[in-house]
Design a protein around this motif. Structure first.
Motif, PDB file in Angstrom:
ATOM      1  N   PRO A   1     -14.882 -17.411  11.722  1.00  0.00           N
ATOM      2  CA  PRO A   1     -14.962 -17.436  13.190  1.00  0.00           C
ATOM      3  C   PRO A   1     -15.286 -18.829  13.712  1.00  0.00           C
ATOM      4  N   GLU A   2     -14.804 -19.111  14.891  1.00  0.00           N
ATOM      5  CA  GLU A   2     -15.064 -20.393  15.523  1.00  0.00           C
ATOM      6  C   GLU A   2     -16.559 -20.588  15.734  1.00  0.00           C
ATOM      7  N   VAL A   3     -17.014 -21.823  15.692  1.00  0.00           N
ATOM      8  CA  VAL A   3     -18.418 -22.136  15.898  1.00  0.00           C
ATOM      9  C   VAL A   3     -18.861 -21.589  17.252  1.00  0.00           C
ATOM     10  N   GLY A   4     -19.985 -20.904  17.254  1.00  0.00           N
ATOM     11  CA  GLY A   4     -20.496 -20.323  18.494  1.00  0.00           C
ATOM     12  C   GLY A   4     -20.008 -18.927  18.764  1.00  0.00           C
ATOM     13  N   THR A   5     -19.234 -18.350  17.832  1.00  0.00           N
ATOM     14  CA  THR A   5     -18.735 -16.992  18.009  1.00  0.00           C
ATOM     15  C   THR A   5     -19.005 -16.180  16.748  1.00  0.00           C
ATOM     16  N   VAL A   6     -18.957 -14.866  16.892  1.00  0.00           N
ATOM     17  CA  VAL A   6     -19.100 -13.953  15.769  1.00  0.00           C
ATOM     18  C   VAL A   6     -18.041 -12.869  15.879  1.00  0.00           C
ATOM     19  N   CYS A   7     -17.735 -12.253  14.748  1.00  0.00           N
ATOM     20  CA  CYS A   7     -16.797 -11.124  14.701  1.00  0.00           C
ATOM     21  C   CYS A   7     -17.527  -9.901  14.177  1.00  0.00           C
ATOM     22  N   TYR A   8     -17.149  -8.744  14.691  1.00  0.00           N
ATOM     23  CA  TYR A   8     -17.771  -7.501  14.252  1.00  0.00           C
ATOM     24  C   TYR A   8     -16.821  -6.600  13.475  1.00  0.00           C
ATOM     25  N   PHE A   9     -15.547  -6.936  13.482  1.00  0.00           N
ATOM     26  CA  PHE A   9     -14.576  -6.081  12.794  1.00  0.00           C
ATOM     27  C   PHE A   9     -13.394  -6.944  12.378  1.00  0.00           C
ATOM     28  N   PRO A  10     -12.857  -6.692  11.181  1.00  0.00           N
ATOM     29  CA  PRO A  10     -11.747  -7.526  10.702  1.00  0.00           C
ATOM     30  C   PRO A  10     -10.421  -7.165  11.344  1.00  0.00           C
ATOM     31  N   ALA A  11      -9.504  -8.101  11.301  1.00  0.00           N
ATOM     32  CA  ALA A  11      -8.162  -7.897  11.854  1.00  0.00           C
ATOM     33  C   ALA A  11      -7.319  -7.142  10.835  1.00  0.00           C
ATOM     34  N   VAL A  12      -7.387  -5.826  10.898  1.00  0.00           N
ATOM     35  CA  VAL A  12      -6.643  -4.990   9.962  1.00  0.00           C
ATOM     36  C   VAL A  12      -5.185  -4.900  10.412  1.00  0.00           C
ATOM     37  N   SER A  13      -4.325  -4.576   9.465  1.00  0.00           N
ATOM     38  CA  SER A  13      -2.901  -4.428   9.765  1.00  0.00           C
ATOM     39  C   SER A  13      -2.570  -2.965  10.033  1.00  0.00           C
ATOM     40  N   HIS A  14      -1.486  -2.734  10.738  1.00  0.00           N
ATOM     41  CA  HIS A  14      -1.015  -1.376  11.020  1.00  0.00           C
ATOM     42  C   HIS A  14       0.464  -1.286  10.648  1.00  0.00           C
ATOM     43  N   ALA A  15       0.757  -0.355   9.776  1.00  0.00           N
ATOM     44  CA  ALA A  15       2.143  -0.186   9.326  1.00  0.00           C
ATOM     45  C   ALA A  15       3.008   0.359  10.454  1.00  0.00           C
ATOM     46  N   VAL A  16       4.252  -0.030  10.453  1.00  0.00           N
ATOM     47  CA  VAL A  16       5.227   0.494  11.413  1.00  0.00           C
ATOM     48  C   VAL A  16       6.030   1.586  10.710  1.00  0.00           C
ATOM     49  N   PRO A  17       5.879   2.844  11.146  1.00  0.00           N
ATOM     50  CA  PRO A  17       6.576   3.935  10.449  1.00  0.00           C
ATOM     51  C   PRO A  17       8.094   3.793  10.540  1.00  0.00           C
ATOM     52  N   THR A  18       8.739   4.216   9.491  1.00  0.00           N
ATOM     53  CA  THR A  18      10.205   4.245   9.479  1.00  0.00           C
ATOM     54  C   THR A  18      10.665   5.659   9.161  1.00  0.00           C
ATOM     55  N   LEU A  19      11.839   5.984   9.621  1.00  0.00           N
ATOM     56  CA  LEU A  19      12.368   7.327   9.414  1.00  0.00           C
ATOM     57  C   LEU A  19      12.538   7.636   7.933  1.00  0.00           C
ATOM     58  N   SER A  20      12.915   6.641   7.141  1.00  0.00           N
ATOM     59  CA  SER A  20      13.124   6.870   5.708  1.00  0.00           C
ATOM     60  C   SER A  20      11.826   7.281   5.017  1.00  0.00           C
ATOM     61  N   LYS A  21      10.716   6.624   5.377  1.00  0.00           N
ATOM     62  CA  LYS A  21       9.437   6.986   4.766  1.00  0.00           C
ATOM     63  C   LYS A  21       8.971   8.359   5.223  1.00  0.00           C
ATOM     64  N   ILE A  22       9.223   8.691   6.471  1.00  0.00           N
ATOM     65  CA  ILE A  22       8.849  10.017   6.961  1.00  0.00           C
ATOM     66  C   ILE A  22       9.623  11.101   6.225  1.00  0.00           C
ATOM     67  N   LEU A  23      10.915  10.893   6.067  1.00  0.00           N
ATOM     68  CA  LEU A  23      11.736  11.871   5.349  1.00  0.00           C
ATOM     69  C   LEU A  23      11.342  11.965   3.888  1.00  0.00           C
ATOM     70  N   LEU A  24      10.964  10.823   3.281  1.00  0.00           N
ATOM     71  CA  LEU A  24      10.510  10.839   1.890  1.00  0.00           C
ATOM     72  C   LEU A  24       9.262  11.696   1.740  1.00  0.00           C
ATOM     73  N   SER A  25       8.311  11.506   2.633  1.00  0.00           N
ATOM     74  CA  SER A  25       7.077  12.270   2.570  1.00  0.00           C
ATOM     75  C   SER A  25       7.325  13.760   2.772  1.00  0.00           C
ATOM     76  N   LEU A  26       8.107  14.094   3.791  1.00  0.00           N
ATOM     77  CA  LEU A  26       8.413  15.497   4.034  1.00  0.00           C
ATOM     78  C   LEU A  26       9.210  16.104   2.884  1.00  0.00           C
ATOM     79  N   GLY A  27      10.080  15.305   2.273  1.00  0.00           N
ATOM     80  CA  GLY A  27      10.854  15.797   1.137  1.00  0.00           C
ATOM     81  C   GLY A  27       9.979  16.098  -0.065  1.00  0.00           C
ATOM     82  N   VAL A  28       8.998  15.225  -0.317  1.00  0.00           N
ATOM     83  CA  VAL A  28       8.079  15.461  -1.440  1.00  0.00           C
ATOM     84  C   VAL A  28       7.289  16.743  -1.222  1.00  0.00           C
TER      85      VAL A  28
END
Length: 865
Positions: free
Chosen positions: A687-714
């Motif tokens: 963090p920049e000097v004089g600042t603090v962070c309380y939570f990390p910058a996590v990533s968020h996946a972007v769903p795709t139709l192929s992955k949804i169909l794969l999961s439902l198929g399984v």
């Protein structure tokens, strides 16, 4: 940066009465516990009215606090324009999605009082209200309220009815205390209150030795993990205390200070790693993760409402909450930001599979659900261990509804369909005809658990799996999918044995004597090959013959827990009327939960926000993301050091969010991300000097139709395979399947391995417990007798000898001798002078005259000389 400081002013955010007084959410049930104990037996409903009213009041306050938190978030996102009501909160989220990308950090609302202090170190107690705590407070209060309604009928007539409601109410209060904790001391307090109450509730029917054994097993297993909580807290305190004092004016127990310190870059990586390991051991114990999962299925010895509350939203979720609450510690300690294979992800992945496999060999319907809970908790830990914080917390939310519904449905089946038995093979079958509402709720919750669209589990569990794959954990991605297939398979087996086929045992009107043979059967730790052969051969026989064969080995007859009939109250026994639907007090909570099992996933339907399903509704539909996930934004130290209610948006290092407003990249400070790096910011750079962070910058996946169909198929494959097996094995009794373990040594070995729960109980009992109770106990006894006692005896003997020496030589000879000698001298001197004392006056005058003469002579001599 001057322009940034001038433009981004702190926002005065309203808090509201409900958020400022959220501490009442936990206090009211705690007071109700005292009232139930003191006056419960004198009340019309034996104290249940206190418990129900207190949890209802907590739910009202939690709901009000939730609405105000949404208004607070909207107010920050729209420059102080506070939205009104729940609907406006949703609209605010939609507007935020359409507007600017930059969103300010939302300060929590903290109400805290000094609990006690020592040497200038203050320990506070109160409430810390943010998105995560709001979600859990409302969830715990809501589930607890429905469980208490269910319990009114379910445990009616129980001999310890009042004490049951007292312990159940305090149990909920303990979870609420932990969820709203602003420091680790209060978190530990709530954590231990739950541990104590779980011991009382699991062993509620302690007359049966199996129940008391299960309560002790849960208590001691969780206590082992709790050592990690204490050690981890101590490490965090000593590691962060000075930093917290210097920068935030608080101490190393403060959770916000711990979060900020972990992301500050000032903490030692070794300190963070050791703290992460210790604290996650505590989470493993509380949330029943491998290898401390063995206590959780045995906890089914408690009444079904206890099982439902414990497995859905309270105790077992506490470990997940601990990791989510101080996530920056694990983020940095396990290097999750850089894609490290964390301890959390490894344990979560293992737990998903090993628990799902164990569910296949259970005959007790509650034990199937127990292992299902363990497996689903593995998904949550897998998400947290790979950076998928939001999906993991979202799965906590949805899982609470469908798992609570499943447990209550199992209780309804036992209460009204199987004469207080939970054995699917012995006393169930064909119940869908007699219990259509329970059957419908069970099916809805099963579809939610297995992740079928549009039920709740699809949106949360699949989001975990998707994010795990998106983060680069390919193997764990397939582990998650394989676990989903296993879930569909073991739940199909449980559904078939319970609701399909021919009625068996109690479901067919044949009631077995509740002999509660656990004290005897529990001694049989391992299931033998002969037992397995006998069971599987009998499975293929006539349905009514299953009763004698199903009660075996480690299942303890599977009549424990609620199967107490006349011994512990009839629970509203239906007598000899046969299977039928339960009453309204049991069905209403089940139906409500079933509706939520269908709809709760729409609180954060990520695929609907993008183009995966072609709807493109925008990020505004992701309410959990908008209102629960903390903002990964740097906060000014001036704001962070005690100005609650203010919030500030600072530049994310190296980016230009709005050049027109005068912002420039902070290149001089060295916070310029590498080219193409889209993940800079809190938790990924200092963090920049004089600042603090309380939570990390996590990533968020972007769903795709192929992955949804794969999961439902399984999942579809899992359902198809399980349905085919159930029809072939249980209905058609296919000769190639019946008695397979008798013909195949591999099948027999695999079944034995699962039936004996990977021999972990045997390992713990015969190695660790045996070592403690036998060799270690003997060694400790020998050390006590031959070292400690010998040392104490030696000191005593030495003291005695020293006393004798002092008495004989110092006291008698020296002290008394000197006193006696002085007396003797005085006596003899007196005797020597006695003749002088004759009593004659002329004699005395002669002596005086002589003495005067001698004196005069001496003076003359002295003067002459």
């Amino acid at each position: 940066m001057l322009a940034a400081e001038e433009t981004y002013k702190s926002l005065e955010l309203s808090s509201g009465w409900f958020m400022e007084n959220a501490w009442l959410i936990a206090l009211i049930p705690a007071v109700a516990f005292v009232l139930i104990i003191a006056f419960g037996k004198k009340m019309p409903f034996k104290g249940a009215e206190f418990g129900l009213a207190s949890i209802g009041a907590s739910l009202v306050i939690a709901t009000g606090a939730g609405i105000q938190w949404m208004q607070r978030t909207d107010s920050a996102d729209h420059g102080g324009e506070a939205a009104q009501g729940m609907a406006s909160g949703v609209r605010g989220a939609l507007r935020a999605a359409e507007g600017a990308e930059a969103k300010p950090f939302i300060d929590p609302v903290v109400s805290q009082w000094v609990w006690w202090q020592n040497s200038g170190l203050e320990f506070g107690i109160g409430s810390h209200i943010d998105g995560l705590s709001i979600l859990l407070l409302w969830l715990v209060a809501f589930i607890s309220f429905l469980v208490q309604i269910f319990s009114l009928d379910y445990v009616r007539g129980d001999r310890r009815y009042t004490h049951f409601f007292a312990a159940l109410t305090l149990f909920s209060s303990g979870m609420l205390v932990m969820v709203m904790a602003s420091n680790m001391v209060q978190l530990i307090l709530g954590w231990e209150i739950m541990g104590l109450c779980s011991f009382m509730l699991i062993g509620h029917w302690w007359e049966d030795s199996y129940n008391s054994h299960s309560a002790l097993k849960a208590f001691f297993t969780v206590r082992v993990g709790d050592v990690g909580l204490l050690i981890g807290t101590a490490i965090l305190f000593f590691g962060s205390n000075q930093w917290a004092v210097d920068n935030l004016g608080t101490n190393g127990f403060d959770i916000r200070a711990i979060q900020a310190w972990a992301l500050s870059g000032d903490g030692s990586s070794w300190t963070l790693l050791m703290a992460s390991v210790a604290l996650f051991i505590a989470a493993i114990g509380k949330s029943g993760q491998f290898p401390f999962h063995t206590w959780l299925p045995d906890a089914m010895a408690g009444p079904t409402p206890v099982s439902s509350l414990l497995h859905s939203s309270t105790m077992v979720v506490a470990g997940v909450f601990l990791v989510a609450r101080i996530y920056p510690v694990f983020w940095e300690g396990f290097n999750i930001a850089n894609g490290g294979l964390s301890f959390i992800a490894i344990i979560g992945g293992i737990t998903i599979i090993i628990a799902a496999l164990l569910a296949f060999v259970q005959d007790d319907i509650k034990k199937v659900l127990a292992y299902s809970t363990v497996s689903q908790l593995g998904y949550m830990m897998l998400g947290l261990g790979t950076g998928a914080w939001l999906p993991a917390v979202f799965h906590v939310f949805t899982h609470a509804f469908f798992k609570c519904c499943l447990f209550l449905a199992a209780g309804s089946i036992s209460h009204s369909g199987s004469h207080h038995s939970f054995d699917m093979k012995k006393d169930m079958g064909g119940l869908r005809k007699f219990m259509p509402i329970t059957f419908g709720a069970w099916c809805v919750s099963t579809l939610a658990l297995t992740g079928v669209i549009p039920f709740a589990g699809f949106w949360s569990k699949d989001e975990i799996i998707d994010n795990v794959g998106d983060a680069g954990y390919t193997f764990l991605f397939w582990v998650g999918l394989f676990g989903a297939a296993l879930t569909a398979m073991y739940m199909t087996r449980a559904t078939y044995l319970t609701f399909f086929g021919d009625p068996r045992g109690a479901a067919a009107g044949i009631h077995h004597d509740a002999d509660h043979g656990y004290a005897t059967e529990h001694r049989e730790t391992l299931v033998t090959a002969a037992t397995i052969d006998r069971e599987l051969v009998t499975v293929g026989a006539a349905p009514k013959s299953l009763g004698a064969a199903a009660a075996h080995g480690d299942d303890h007859g599977d009549d424990h827990g609620d199967d107490h009939g006349d011994d512990h109250g009839d629970h509203g026994d239906h007598g000899d009327h046969g299977p039928h639907e339960s009453g309204k007090l049991i069905l209403i909570p089940i139906v409500i939960l079933a509706v939520l099992a269908l709809t709760s996933g729409f609180a954060n339907p990520t695929p609907l926000a993008g183009d995966a399903l072609g709807l493109n509704l925008g990020e505004g539909v992701e309410l959990i993301k908008e209102y629960v996930e903390p903002r990964a934004e740097a906060v000014s130290l001036d704001i962070a050091a005690g100005h609650a209610g203010e919030s500030v948006q600072l530049l994310e290092p190296g980016f230009v969010p709005n050049e027109a407003a005068g912002f420039v990249p902070n290149e001089a400070a060295g916070f310029v991300p590498a080219a193409g790096d889209k993940k800079a910011g809190c938790g990924r750079s200092t963090p920049e000097v004089g600042t603090v962070c309380y939570f990390p910058a996590v990533s968020h996946a972007v769903p795709t139709l192929s992955k949804i169909l794969l999961s439902l198929g399984v999942v579809a494959i899992g359902y198809a395979a399980a349905i085919g097996f159930c029809i072939a094995f249980y209905k058609n009794k296919h000769p190639k399947l019946v008695g397979l373990t008798e013909r195949s040594r591999i099948a027999r070995g695999g079944y034995l391995f699962l039936k004996n729960k990977y021999y972990l109980d045997a390992l713990y009992q015969n190695v660790f417990v045996y070592f403690v109770s036998r060799p270690l106990a003997k060694a400790t006894y020998w050390f006590n007798q031959n070292v400690l006692d010998a040392a104490v005896d030696g000191v005593g003997a030495g003291g005695k000898r020293a006393g004798e020496f002092v008495y004989k030589n110092i006291d008698q000879k020296l002290v008394d001798g000197a006193v006696n000698a002085s007396g003797t001298i005085a006596s003899e001197t007196g005797h020597g002078l006695q003749p002088i004392q004759s009593g004659r006056v002329n004699h005395y005058a002669s002596l005086l005259f002589g003495a005067a003469a001698v004196g005069a002579i001496v003076l003359v001599i002295l003067n002459v000389s």
